[in-house]
Write a protein that holds these residues in place. Sequence first.
Motif, PDB file in Angstrom:
ATOM      1  N   THR A 273      -8.902 -53.836  -4.982  1.00  0.00           N
ATOM      2  CA  THR A 273      -8.957 -52.801  -5.983  1.00  0.00           C
ATOM      3  C   THR A 273      -7.987 -51.527  -5.709  1.00  0.00           C
ATOM      4  OG1 THR A 273     -10.968 -51.731  -4.832  1.00  0.00           O
ATOM      5  CG2 THR A 273     -11.549 -52.891  -7.023  1.00  0.00           C
ATOM      6  N   ARG A 274      -7.894 -51.259  -4.407  1.00  0.00           N
ATOM      7  CA  ARG A 274      -7.032 -50.335  -3.890  1.00  0.00           C
ATOM      8  C   ARG A 274      -5.573 -50.670  -4.329  1.00  0.00           C
ATOM      9  NH1 ARG A 274      -6.437 -44.912  -2.918  1.00  0.00           N
ATOM     10  NH2 ARG A 274      -4.834 -44.514  -1.313  1.00  0.00           N
ATOM     11  N   GLU A 275      -4.790 -49.792  -4.923  1.00  0.00           N
ATOM     12  CA  GLU A 275      -3.457 -50.299  -5.134  1.00  0.00           C
ATOM     13  C   GLU A 275      -2.453 -49.344  -4.537  1.00  0.00           C
ATOM     14  OE1 GLU A 275      -2.551 -50.569  -9.321  1.00  0.00           O
ATOM     15  OE2 GLU A 275      -4.145 -51.956  -9.570  1.00  0.00           O
ATOM     16  N   GLN A 276      -1.648 -49.837  -4.001  1.00  0.00           N
ATOM     17  CA  GLN A 276      -0.417 -48.971  -3.415  1.00  0.00           C
ATOM     18  C   GLN A 276       1.088 -49.817  -3.676  1.00  0.00           C
ATOM     19  OE1 GLN A 276      -0.618 -45.778  -1.408  1.00  0.00           O
ATOM     20  NE2 GLN A 276      -2.173 -46.061  -2.726  1.00  0.00           N
ATOM     21  N   PHE A 277       1.917 -49.123  -3.752  1.00  0.00           N
ATOM     22  CA  PHE A 277       3.175 -49.624  -3.905  1.00  0.00           C
ATOM     23  C   PHE A 277       3.258 -50.711  -5.275  1.00  0.00           C
ATOM     24  CE2 PHE A 277       3.465 -48.844   0.478  1.00  0.00           C
ATOM     25  CZ  PHE A 277       4.801 -47.875   0.117  1.00  0.00           C
ATOM     26  N   GLY A 278       2.277 -50.125  -6.318  1.00  0.00           N
ATOM     27  CA  GLY A 278       2.217 -50.766  -7.660  1.00  0.00           C
ATOM     28  C   GLY A 278       1.205 -52.086  -7.416  1.00  0.00           C
ATOM     29  N   LYS A 279       0.582 -52.458  -6.434  1.00  0.00           N
ATOM     30  CA  LYS A 279      -0.155 -53.741  -6.648  1.00  0.00           C
ATOM     31  C   LYS A 279      -1.316 -53.517  -5.565  1.00  0.00           C
ATOM     32  CE  LYS A 279       2.379 -56.734  -3.649  1.00  0.00           C
ATOM     33  NZ  LYS A 279       2.801 -57.954  -3.545  1.00  0.00           N
ATOM     34  N   PRO A 280      -2.763 -54.369  -5.809  1.00  0.00           N
ATOM     35  CA  PRO A 280      -3.587 -54.125  -4.948  1.00  0.00           C
ATOM     36  C   PRO A 280      -3.063 -54.526  -3.436  1.00  0.00           C
ATOM     37  CG  PRO A 280      -4.324 -55.404  -6.623  1.00  0.00           C
ATOM     38  CD  PRO A 280      -2.613 -55.474  -6.888  1.00  0.00           C
ATOM     39  N   ILE A 281      -3.973 -53.640  -2.560  1.00  0.00           N
ATOM     40  CA  ILE A 281      -3.237 -53.931  -1.122  1.00  0.00           C
ATOM     41  C   ILE A 281      -3.703 -55.316  -0.548  1.00  0.00           C
ATOM     42  CG2 ILE A 281      -3.043 -51.516  -0.406  1.00  0.00           C
ATOM     43  CD1 ILE A 281      -5.943 -51.944   1.110  1.00  0.00           C
ATOM     44  N   GLY A 282      -4.528 -55.922  -1.329  1.00  0.00           N
ATOM     45  CA  GLY A 282      -4.904 -57.329  -0.662  1.00  0.00           C
ATOM     46  C   GLY A 282      -3.688 -58.215  -1.355  1.00  0.00           C
ATOM     47  N   GLY A 283      -2.886 -57.896  -2.014  1.00  0.00           N
ATOM     48  CA  GLY A 283      -1.712 -58.634  -2.272  1.00  0.00           C
ATOM     49  C   GLY A 283      -0.496 -58.636  -1.341  1.00  0.00           C
ATOM     50  N   PHE A 284      -0.647 -58.067  -0.245  1.00  0.00           N
ATOM     51  CA  PHE A 284       0.352 -57.835   0.645  1.00  0.00           C
ATOM     52  C   PHE A 284      -0.151 -58.893   1.709  1.00  0.00           C
ATOM     53  CE2 PHE A 284       0.484 -53.308  -1.133  1.00  0.00           C
ATOM     54  CZ  PHE A 284       1.812 -53.347  -1.751  1.00  0.00           C
ATOM     55  N   GLN A 285       1.034 -59.517   2.240  1.00  0.00           N
ATOM     56  CA  GLN A 285       0.943 -60.484   3.123  1.00  0.00           C
ATOM     57  C   GLN A 285       0.119 -59.913   4.564  1.00  0.00           C
ATOM     58  OE1 GLN A 285       4.433 -62.749   4.109  1.00  0.00           O
ATOM     59  NE2 GLN A 285       4.438 -63.794   2.072  1.00  0.00           N
ATOM     60  N   LEU A 286       0.424 -58.802   5.000  1.00  0.00           N
ATOM     61  CA  LEU A 286      -0.130 -58.243   6.078  1.00  0.00           C
ATOM     62  C   LEU A 286      -1.620 -58.038   5.985  1.00  0.00           C
ATOM     63  CD1 LEU A 286       2.878 -55.816   7.263  1.00  0.00           C
ATOM     64  CD2 LEU A 286       2.072 -58.071   8.273  1.00  0.00           C
ATOM     65  N   THR A 287      -1.915 -57.772   4.896  1.00  0.00           N
ATOM     66  CA  THR A 287      -3.368 -57.442   4.589  1.00  0.00           C
ATOM     67  C   THR A 287      -4.185 -58.761   4.783  1.00  0.00           C
ATOM     68  OG1 THR A 287      -2.868 -55.562   3.306  1.00  0.00           O
ATOM     69  CG2 THR A 287      -4.991 -56.178   3.053  1.00  0.00           C
ATOM     70  N   GLN A 288      -3.389 -59.666   4.097  1.00  0.00           N
ATOM     71  CA  GLN A 288      -4.111 -61.099   3.863  1.00  0.00           C
ATOM     72  C   GLN A 288      -4.321 -61.697   5.256  1.00  0.00           C
ATOM     73  OE1 GLN A 288      -2.408 -63.667   1.049  1.00  0.00           O
ATOM     74  NE2 GLN A 288      -2.991 -62.298  -0.670  1.00  0.00           N
ATOM     75  N   ALA A 289      -3.169 -61.538   6.219  1.00  0.00           N
ATOM     76  CA  ALA A 289      -3.351 -62.003   7.652  1.00  0.00           C
ATOM     77  C   ALA A 289      -4.621 -61.182   8.088  1.00  0.00           C
ATOM     78  CB  ALA A 289      -2.132 -61.561   8.286  1.00  0.00           C
ATOM     79  N   LYS A 290      -4.695 -59.885   7.993  1.00  0.00           N
ATOM     80  CA  LYS A 290      -5.969 -59.140   8.772  1.00  0.00           C
ATOM     81  C   LYS A 290      -7.125 -60.014   8.059  1.00  0.00           C
ATOM     82  CE  LYS A 290      -3.858 -54.822   9.153  1.00  0.00           C
ATOM     83  NZ  LYS A 290      -4.060 -53.312   8.516  1.00  0.00           N
ATOM     84  N   LEU A 291      -7.432 -60.200   6.793  1.00  0.00           N
ATOM     85  CA  LEU A 291      -8.415 -60.610   6.223  1.00  0.00           C
ATOM     86  C   LEU A 291      -8.734 -62.150   6.497  1.00  0.00           C
ATOM     87  CD1 LEU A 291      -8.308 -59.001   2.499  1.00  0.00           C
ATOM     88  CD2 LEU A 291      -9.863 -58.719   4.176  1.00  0.00           C
ATOM     89  N   ALA A 292      -7.759 -62.744   6.596  1.00  0.00           N
ATOM     90  CA  ALA A 292      -7.612 -64.216   7.163  1.00  0.00           C
ATOM     91  C   ALA A 292      -8.521 -64.512   8.504  1.00  0.00           C
ATOM     92  CB  ALA A 292      -6.509 -64.862   6.893  1.00  0.00           C
ATOM     93  N   ASP A 293      -7.802 -63.520   9.581  1.00  0.00           N
ATOM     94  CA  ASP A 293      -8.199 -63.722  10.883  1.00  0.00           C
ATOM     95  C   ASP A 293      -9.488 -63.159  11.182  1.00  0.00           C
ATOM     96  OD1 ASP A 293      -5.757 -64.724  11.477  1.00  0.00           O
ATOM     97  OD2 ASP A 293      -5.042 -62.996  12.577  1.00  0.00           O
TER      98      ASP A 293
END
Length: 390
Positions: A273-293
Amino acid sequence: MSVLDATDPLGFDELLSEEDRAVRDTVRAWCRERVLPHIAGWYEAGELPGVRELARELGAIGALGMHLEGYGCAGASAVQYGLACLELEAADSGLRSLVSVQGSLAMYAVHRWGSEEQKRQWLPRMASGEVIGCFGLTEPDHGSDPASMRTTAKRDGPDWVLTGRKMWITNGSVAGVAVVWARTDEGVRGFVVPTTAPGFSAPDIKHKGSLRASVTSELVLDHVRLPGDAVLPGVRGLRGPLSCLSQARYGIVWGALGAARTCLETAREYSTTREQFGKPIGGFQLTQAKLADMSLELNKGLLLALHLGHRMDAGTLRPEQVSYGKLNSVREAIEIARTSRTILGANGISYEYPVMRHANNLESVLTYEGTPEMHQLVIGKLLTGQDAFR
Ligand code: FAD
Protein backbone atom coordinates in the motif's frame (compact mmCIF):
# COMPACT_ATOMS: atom_id res chain seq x y z
CA MET A 1 -2.69 -25.25 -10.23
CA SER A 2 -4.01 -23.22 -7.31
CA VAL A 3 -2.34 -19.96 -6.23
CA LEU A 4 -0.01 -20.37 -3.28
CA ASP A 5 -0.97 -18.74 0.01
CA ALA A 6 1.59 -15.98 0.60
CA THR A 7 1.29 -16.53 4.34
CA ASP A 8 1.98 -20.26 4.03
CA PRO A 9 4.02 -20.73 0.88
CA LEU A 10 5.47 -24.13 1.82
CA GLY A 11 2.17 -25.68 2.90
CA PHE A 12 3.10 -25.88 6.59
CA ASP A 13 -0.57 -26.02 7.51
CA GLU A 14 -1.02 -29.30 5.70
CA LEU A 15 1.53 -30.89 8.01
CA LEU A 16 -0.69 -30.22 11.03
CA SER A 17 -3.52 -32.43 12.25
CA GLU A 18 -7.04 -31.14 12.65
CA GLU A 19 -6.53 -31.14 16.41
CA ASP A 20 -3.29 -29.15 16.05
CA ARG A 21 -5.11 -26.54 14.02
CA ALA A 22 -7.96 -26.41 16.54
CA VAL A 23 -5.51 -25.69 19.38
CA ARG A 24 -3.77 -23.04 17.30
CA ASP A 25 -7.06 -21.39 16.33
CA THR A 26 -8.27 -21.30 19.94
CA VAL A 27 -5.13 -19.52 21.14
CA ARG A 28 -5.11 -17.23 18.11
CA ALA A 29 -8.74 -16.23 18.73
CA TRP A 30 -8.05 -15.58 22.41
CA CYS A 31 -5.08 -13.35 21.54
CA ARG A 32 -7.11 -11.49 18.94
CA GLU A 33 -9.86 -10.74 21.43
CA ARG A 34 -7.98 -10.26 24.69
CA VAL A 35 -4.51 -9.07 23.79
CA LEU A 36 -4.24 -7.41 20.41
CA PRO A 37 -6.64 -4.50 21.10
CA HIS A 38 -4.62 -3.52 24.19
CA ILE A 39 -1.07 -4.70 23.82
CA ALA A 40 0.45 -1.55 22.30
CA GLY A 41 -0.90 0.50 25.22
CA TRP A 42 0.24 -2.00 27.83
CA TYR A 43 3.67 -2.08 26.26
CA GLU A 44 4.02 1.70 26.20
CA ALA A 45 2.82 1.94 29.79
CA GLY A 46 5.22 -0.84 30.76
CA GLU A 47 2.58 -2.95 32.48
CA LEU A 48 0.47 -6.04 32.15
CA PRO A 49 -2.79 -4.97 33.80
CA GLY A 50 -5.16 -7.71 34.86
CA VAL A 51 -2.40 -10.29 34.70
CA ARG A 52 -4.22 -12.52 37.17
CA GLU A 53 -7.38 -12.44 35.08
CA LEU A 54 -5.33 -13.12 31.95
CA ALA A 55 -3.71 -16.10 33.69
CA ARG A 56 -7.12 -17.53 34.60
CA GLU A 57 -8.31 -17.12 31.02
CA LEU A 58 -5.16 -18.81 29.73
CA GLY A 59 -5.85 -21.59 32.21
CA ALA A 60 -9.42 -21.88 30.94
CA ILE A 61 -8.21 -22.43 27.36
CA GLY A 62 -5.76 -25.05 28.61
CA ALA A 63 -2.60 -23.09 27.81
CA LEU A 64 -0.89 -23.42 31.21
CA GLY A 65 1.25 -26.51 31.63
CA MET A 66 -0.42 -27.53 28.41
CA HIS A 67 1.96 -30.34 27.47
CA LEU A 68 1.95 -31.90 30.95
CA GLU A 69 -0.19 -34.90 31.90
CA GLY A 70 -2.60 -35.08 34.85
CA TYR A 71 -3.14 -32.67 37.75
CA GLY A 72 -5.53 -30.56 35.68
CA CYS A 73 -3.09 -30.10 32.78
CA ALA A 74 -4.28 -30.40 29.20
CA GLY A 75 -1.94 -33.23 28.17
CA ALA A 76 -1.51 -31.71 24.71
CA SER A 77 1.23 -32.75 22.31
CA ALA A 78 4.53 -30.90 22.08
CA VAL A 79 3.55 -29.68 18.61
CA GLN A 80 0.31 -28.24 19.98
CA TYR A 81 2.18 -26.58 22.82
CA GLY A 82 4.58 -25.12 20.26
CA LEU A 83 1.73 -23.79 18.16
CA ALA A 84 0.22 -22.15 21.25
CA CYS A 85 3.57 -20.46 21.98
CA LEU A 86 3.74 -19.26 18.39
CA GLU A 87 0.29 -17.69 18.53
CA LEU A 88 0.93 -16.07 21.92
CA GLU A 89 4.21 -14.57 20.79
CA ALA A 90 2.67 -13.42 17.51
CA ALA A 91 0.71 -11.16 19.88
CA ASP A 92 3.56 -10.32 22.25
CA SER A 93 6.63 -12.06 23.68
CA GLY A 94 5.51 -10.96 27.14
CA LEU A 95 2.38 -13.12 26.97
CA ARG A 96 4.37 -16.08 25.75
CA SER A 97 6.88 -15.51 28.55
CA LEU A 98 4.08 -15.62 31.13
CA VAL A 99 2.93 -18.95 29.75
CA SER A 100 6.44 -20.40 29.25
CA VAL A 101 7.53 -19.60 32.78
CA GLN A 102 4.31 -20.93 34.22
CA GLY A 103 4.19 -24.18 32.25
CA SER A 104 7.69 -25.05 31.14
CA LEU A 105 9.67 -23.73 34.10
CA ALA A 106 7.63 -23.58 37.31
CA MET A 107 5.02 -26.29 36.64
CA TYR A 108 7.44 -28.55 34.79
CA ALA A 109 9.90 -28.43 37.71
CA VAL A 110 7.18 -29.58 40.13
CA HIS A 111 5.72 -32.10 37.66
CA ARG A 112 9.07 -33.69 36.82
CA TRP A 113 10.96 -33.44 40.10
CA GLY A 114 8.33 -32.78 42.77
CA SER A 115 6.78 -35.12 45.36
CA GLU A 116 3.24 -36.37 44.89
CA GLU A 117 2.15 -33.96 47.61
CA GLN A 118 3.83 -30.98 45.93
CA LYS A 119 2.21 -31.90 42.63
CA ARG A 120 -1.25 -32.14 44.22
CA GLN A 121 -0.78 -28.96 46.18
CA TRP A 122 0.38 -26.74 43.32
CA LEU A 123 -0.24 -28.10 39.83
CA PRO A 124 -4.05 -28.00 39.56
CA ARG A 125 -4.15 -24.38 40.76
CA MET A 126 -1.31 -23.44 38.44
CA ALA A 127 -2.98 -25.17 35.47
CA SER A 128 -6.16 -23.17 36.09
CA GLY A 129 -4.22 -19.91 36.43
CA GLU A 130 -5.37 -19.42 40.03
CA VAL A 131 -1.73 -19.48 41.13
CA ILE A 132 1.02 -17.89 39.03
CA GLY A 133 4.50 -19.38 39.28
CA CYS A 134 8.00 -18.04 38.73
CA PHE A 135 11.41 -19.67 38.38
CA GLY A 136 14.46 -18.23 40.09
CA LEU A 137 17.78 -19.33 38.67
CA THR A 138 19.61 -16.19 37.46
CA GLU A 139 21.40 -14.03 40.04
CA PRO A 140 22.78 -10.50 39.77
CA ASP A 141 26.33 -11.86 39.31
CA HIS A 142 25.59 -15.22 37.71
CA GLY A 143 23.55 -15.52 34.51
CA SER A 144 25.06 -17.74 31.84
CA ASP A 145 27.03 -19.58 34.51
CA PRO A 146 24.40 -20.69 37.05
CA ALA A 147 26.82 -23.26 38.52
CA SER A 148 28.46 -20.35 40.34
CA MET A 149 25.21 -19.26 42.05
CA ARG A 150 25.51 -17.83 45.56
CA THR A 151 21.99 -18.32 46.89
CA THR A 152 22.17 -20.94 49.61
CA ALA A 153 19.77 -23.29 51.35
CA LYS A 154 20.99 -24.50 54.71
CA ARG A 155 19.53 -27.12 56.99
CA ASP A 156 18.33 -25.86 60.36
CA GLY A 157 16.82 -28.75 62.29
CA PRO A 158 14.01 -30.12 60.12
CA ASP A 159 13.79 -26.87 58.12
CA TRP A 160 15.61 -25.27 55.24
CA VAL A 161 16.70 -21.62 55.35
CA LEU A 162 17.16 -19.85 52.01
CA THR A 163 19.32 -16.76 51.63
CA GLY A 164 20.28 -14.89 48.49
CA ARG A 165 19.03 -12.88 45.53
CA LYS A 166 17.67 -13.83 42.14
CA MET A 167 17.48 -11.36 39.27
CA TRP A 168 15.40 -10.86 36.12
CA ILE A 169 12.66 -13.19 37.28
CA THR A 170 9.60 -13.27 35.02
CA ASN A 171 6.27 -13.22 36.93
CA GLY A 172 8.21 -12.59 40.17
CA SER A 173 5.98 -10.07 41.95
CA VAL A 174 2.69 -11.62 40.79
CA ALA A 175 3.67 -15.18 41.62
CA GLY A 176 2.04 -17.19 44.40
CA VAL A 177 4.80 -19.74 44.23
CA ALA A 178 8.46 -19.53 43.26
CA VAL A 179 10.65 -22.43 42.24
CA VAL A 180 14.04 -21.31 43.55
CA TRP A 181 17.36 -23.02 42.87
CA ALA A 182 19.95 -22.79 45.63
CA ARG A 183 23.31 -24.20 46.61
CA THR A 184 23.20 -26.82 49.40
CA ASP A 185 25.72 -29.21 50.95
CA GLU A 186 24.33 -31.78 48.50
CA GLY A 187 24.76 -29.59 45.40
CA VAL A 188 22.17 -27.36 43.69
CA ARG A 189 18.60 -28.16 44.72
CA GLY A 190 15.18 -26.78 43.85
CA PHE A 191 12.75 -25.39 46.42
CA VAL A 192 9.04 -24.71 46.18
CA VAL A 193 8.65 -21.36 47.93
CA PRO A 194 5.21 -19.89 48.71
CA THR A 195 5.71 -16.18 48.07
CA THR A 196 3.92 -15.39 51.34
CA ALA A 197 6.84 -16.92 53.27
CA PRO A 198 8.37 -14.38 55.70
CA GLY A 199 11.64 -13.00 54.29
CA PHE A 200 10.54 -13.38 50.66
CA SER A 201 10.04 -10.23 48.59
CA ALA A 202 9.96 -9.52 44.85
CA PRO A 203 10.55 -5.89 43.89
CA ASP A 204 9.85 -5.20 40.23
CA ILE A 205 12.59 -4.25 37.78
CA LYS A 206 11.70 -0.96 36.09
CA HIS A 207 13.05 0.96 33.09
CA LYS A 208 13.00 -2.00 30.72
CA GLY A 209 13.28 -1.24 27.01
CA SER A 210 12.07 -4.73 26.11
CA LEU A 211 9.38 -7.15 27.32
CA ARG A 212 7.58 -4.16 28.76
CA ALA A 213 4.24 -6.00 28.91
CA SER A 214 5.71 -8.62 31.21
CA VAL A 215 6.40 -8.62 34.94
CA THR A 216 10.13 -8.92 35.68
CA SER A 217 11.31 -8.86 39.27
CA GLU A 218 14.15 -9.45 41.63
CA LEU A 219 13.64 -12.15 44.27
CA VAL A 220 15.04 -11.35 47.68
CA LEU A 221 15.39 -14.32 50.02
CA ASP A 222 16.21 -13.02 53.47
CA HIS A 223 16.50 -16.11 55.66
CA VAL A 224 13.33 -17.66 54.25
CA ARG A 225 12.48 -20.61 56.46
CA LEU A 226 10.81 -23.53 54.72
CA PRO A 227 9.69 -26.94 55.96
CA GLY A 228 11.91 -29.92 55.09
CA ASP A 229 9.46 -31.08 52.42
CA ALA A 230 9.77 -27.83 50.42
CA VAL A 231 12.71 -29.27 48.51
CA LEU A 232 12.08 -30.95 45.13
CA PRO A 233 13.03 -34.52 46.03
CA GLY A 234 13.62 -35.83 42.52
CA VAL A 235 16.80 -34.07 41.46
CA ARG A 236 20.17 -32.79 42.61
CA GLY A 237 22.61 -30.68 40.64
CA LEU A 238 22.19 -28.38 37.65
CA ARG A 239 20.44 -31.16 35.75
CA GLY A 240 17.27 -29.98 37.55
CA PRO A 241 17.09 -26.39 36.29
CA LEU A 242 18.62 -27.32 32.93
CA SER A 243 15.88 -29.88 32.28
CA CYS A 244 13.30 -27.12 32.80
CA LEU A 245 15.20 -24.68 30.59
CA SER A 246 15.20 -27.23 27.80
CA GLN A 247 11.40 -27.32 27.95
CA ALA A 248 11.08 -23.54 27.90
CA ARG A 249 13.64 -23.20 25.10
CA TYR A 250 11.58 -25.60 23.05
CA GLY A 251 8.59 -23.24 23.39
CA ILE A 252 10.76 -20.31 22.32
CA VAL A 253 11.79 -22.17 19.16
CA TRP A 254 8.16 -21.76 18.12
CA GLY A 255 7.33 -18.53 19.90
CA ALA A 256 10.01 -16.36 18.34
CA LEU A 257 8.70 -17.35 14.92
CA GLY A 258 5.30 -15.96 15.94
CA ALA A 259 6.86 -12.56 16.55
CA ALA A 260 8.66 -12.89 13.21
CA ARG A 261 5.42 -13.78 11.45
CA THR A 262 3.66 -10.67 12.72
CA CYS A 263 6.58 -8.49 11.62
CA LEU A 264 6.77 -10.03 8.16
CA GLU A 265 3.02 -9.84 7.63
CA THR A 266 2.99 -6.20 8.70
CA ALA A 267 5.85 -5.38 6.32
CA ARG A 268 4.34 -7.35 3.44
CA GLU A 269 1.01 -5.63 3.78
CA TYR A 270 2.65 -2.22 4.17
CA SER A 271 4.74 -2.80 1.05
CA THR A 272 1.62 -3.29 -1.04
CA THR A 273 0.00 0.00 0.00
CA ARG A 274 2.88 2.40 0.63
CA GLU A 275 3.79 4.19 -2.59
CA GLN A 276 7.06 5.93 -3.42
CA PHE A 277 8.38 6.97 -6.81
CA GLY A 278 4.91 6.37 -8.20
CA LYS A 279 4.38 2.73 -7.21
CA PRO A 280 4.01 0.45 -4.17
CA ILE A 281 7.38 -0.13 -2.50
CA GLY A 282 6.66 -3.87 -2.75
CA GLY A 283 7.11 -3.42 -6.49
CA PHE A 284 10.82 -2.62 -6.10
CA GLN A 285 13.23 -5.52 -6.42
CA LEU A 286 15.17 -4.56 -3.30
CA THR A 287 12.00 -4.73 -1.18
CA GLN A 288 11.07 -8.04 -2.76
CA ALA A 289 14.51 -9.44 -1.95
CA LYS A 290 13.98 -8.51 1.71
CA LEU A 291 10.50 -10.07 1.77
CA ALA A 292 11.69 -13.21 0.00
CA ASP A 293 14.59 -13.74 2.41
CA MET A 294 12.38 -13.16 5.43
CA SER A 295 9.72 -15.55 4.17
CA LEU A 296 12.40 -18.15 3.47
CA GLU A 297 13.86 -17.95 6.98
CA LEU A 298 10.46 -17.90 8.69
CA ASN A 299 9.27 -20.97 6.85
CA LYS A 300 12.56 -22.86 7.26
CA GLY A 301 12.30 -22.06 10.97
CA LEU A 302 8.74 -23.43 11.13
CA LEU A 303 9.80 -26.69 9.52
CA LEU A 304 12.67 -27.03 12.01
CA ALA A 305 10.29 -26.28 14.90
CA LEU A 306 7.87 -28.94 13.68
CA HIS A 307 10.70 -31.44 13.32
CA LEU A 308 11.82 -30.75 16.90
CA GLY A 309 8.20 -30.99 18.05
CA HIS A 310 7.86 -34.43 16.50
CA ARG A 311 11.05 -35.50 18.25
CA MET A 312 9.74 -34.18 21.56
CA ASP A 313 6.48 -36.05 21.10
CA ALA A 314 8.46 -39.20 20.31
CA GLY A 315 10.60 -38.68 23.43
CA THR A 316 13.81 -38.44 21.38
CA LEU A 317 14.50 -34.70 21.55
CA ARG A 318 18.01 -33.89 22.84
CA PRO A 319 18.95 -30.60 24.54
CA GLU A 320 21.56 -30.00 21.83
CA GLN A 321 18.81 -30.18 19.23
CA VAL A 322 16.81 -27.61 21.19
CA SER A 323 19.90 -25.38 21.02
CA TYR A 324 19.83 -25.57 17.21
CA GLY A 325 16.21 -24.47 17.27
CA LYS A 326 16.51 -21.71 19.87
CA LEU A 327 19.60 -20.23 18.25
CA ASN A 328 18.07 -20.31 14.79
CA SER A 329 14.56 -19.11 15.60
CA VAL A 330 15.50 -16.13 17.73
CA ARG A 331 18.43 -15.02 15.58
CA GLU A 332 16.32 -15.15 12.43
CA ALA A 333 13.29 -13.60 14.15
CA ILE A 334 15.36 -10.60 15.21
CA GLU A 335 16.69 -10.24 11.71
CA ILE A 336 13.16 -10.42 10.31
CA ALA A 337 11.94 -7.83 12.83
CA ARG A 338 14.75 -5.44 11.95
CA THR A 339 14.32 -5.87 8.20
CA SER A 340 10.55 -5.48 8.49
CA ARG A 341 11.16 -2.26 10.35
CA THR A 342 13.20 -0.89 7.45
CA ILE A 343 10.33 -1.61 5.07
CA LEU A 344 8.03 0.48 7.24
CA GLY A 345 10.46 3.40 7.09
CA ALA A 346 9.79 5.99 9.78
CA ASN A 347 6.50 4.27 10.63
CA GLY A 348 8.64 1.31 11.62
CA ILE A 349 9.73 3.06 14.79
CA SER A 350 6.18 3.89 15.82
CA TYR A 351 4.24 1.78 18.29
CA GLU A 352 1.26 2.37 16.01
CA TYR A 353 2.68 -0.70 14.29
CA PRO A 354 3.75 -3.85 16.13
CA VAL A 355 7.18 -4.25 14.55
CA MET A 356 9.33 -2.15 16.87
CA ARG A 357 7.66 -3.71 19.91
CA HIS A 358 8.45 -7.19 18.64
CA ALA A 359 12.00 -6.19 17.68
CA ASN A 360 12.60 -4.85 21.17
CA ASN A 361 11.01 -7.87 22.82
CA LEU A 362 13.18 -10.23 20.83
CA GLU A 363 16.29 -8.68 22.39
CA SER A 364 15.20 -10.26 25.69
CA VAL A 365 14.22 -13.49 24.02
CA LEU A 366 17.69 -13.59 22.45
CA THR A 367 19.32 -13.28 25.87
CA TYR A 368 17.14 -15.39 28.15
CA GLU A 369 17.00 -19.17 28.08
CA GLY A 370 20.61 -19.25 26.95
CA THR A 371 22.26 -16.48 24.95
CA PRO A 372 23.21 -17.22 21.31
CA GLU A 373 26.79 -17.68 22.51
CA MET A 374 25.72 -20.39 24.99
CA HIS A 375 23.87 -22.27 22.27
CA GLN A 376 26.83 -21.91 19.90
CA LEU A 377 29.01 -23.39 22.65
CA VAL A 378 26.57 -26.29 23.13
CA ILE A 379 26.61 -26.99 19.40
CA GLY A 380 30.38 -26.40 19.20
CA LYS A 381 30.92 -28.99 21.92
CA LEU A 382 28.74 -31.45 20.06
CA LEU A 383 30.69 -30.90 16.85
CA THR A 384 34.21 -30.97 18.30
CA GLY A 385 33.95 -32.84 21.58
CA GLN A 386 35.70 -29.84 23.19
CA ASP A 387 34.11 -27.95 26.08
CA ALA A 388 34.77 -24.25 25.40
CA PHE A 389 32.55 -22.81 28.14
CA ARG A 390 35.51 -21.96 30.38
P1 FAD B 1 25.91 -12.80 31.23
O1 FAD B 1 25.89 -14.25 31.59
O2 FAD B 1 26.67 -11.85 32.10
O3 FAD B 1 26.42 -12.68 29.73
C1 FAD B 1 26.77 -11.42 29.12
C2 FAD B 1 27.34 -11.71 27.74
O4 FAD B 1 28.53 -12.51 27.88
C3 FAD B 1 26.39 -12.52 26.86
O5 FAD B 1 26.51 -12.09 25.54
C4 FAD B 1 26.93 -13.93 27.00
O6 FAD B 1 26.62 -14.77 25.89
C5 FAD B 1 28.42 -13.66 27.08
N1 FAD B 1 29.14 -14.78 27.68
C6 FAD B 1 29.04 -15.26 28.97
N2 FAD B 1 29.83 -16.32 29.13
C7 FAD B 1 30.44 -16.56 27.93
C8 FAD B 1 31.35 -17.53 27.44
N3 FAD B 1 31.76 -18.55 28.19
N4 FAD B 1 31.74 -17.44 26.15
C9 FAD B 1 31.28 -16.46 25.34
N5 FAD B 1 30.42 -15.52 25.74
C10 FAD B 1 30.00 -15.56 27.01
N6 FAD B 1 16.26 -15.83 34.61
C11 FAD B 1 15.61 -16.69 35.45
O7 FAD B 1 16.22 -17.45 36.20
N7 FAD B 1 14.23 -16.72 35.49
C12 FAD B 1 13.47 -15.91 34.69
O8 FAD B 1 12.23 -15.98 34.76
C13 FAD B 1 14.14 -14.98 33.82
N8 FAD B 1 13.41 -14.10 33.06
C14 FAD B 1 14.08 -13.13 32.34
C15 FAD B 1 13.34 -12.12 31.71
C16 FAD B 1 13.98 -11.12 31.01
C17 FAD B 1 13.20 -10.00 30.40
C18 FAD B 1 15.40 -11.14 30.88
C19 FAD B 1 16.11 -10.08 30.10
C20 FAD B 1 16.13 -12.13 31.50
C21 FAD B 1 15.48 -13.13 32.25
N9 FAD B 1 16.21 -14.10 32.96
C22 FAD B 1 15.56 -14.99 33.80
C23 FAD B 1 17.67 -14.04 32.99
C24 FAD B 1 18.35 -14.62 31.78
O9 FAD B 1 18.21 -16.01 31.76
C25 FAD B 1 19.82 -14.17 31.81
O10 FAD B 1 19.82 -12.78 31.52
C26 FAD B 1 20.70 -14.91 30.84
O11 FAD B 1 20.93 -16.22 31.28
C27 FAD B 1 22.06 -14.22 30.63
O12 FAD B 1 22.66 -13.93 31.84
P2 FAD B 1 23.22 -12.44 32.11
O13 FAD B 1 22.18 -11.46 31.75
O14 FAD B 1 23.75 -12.44 33.50
O15 FAD B 1 24.41 -12.27 31.08
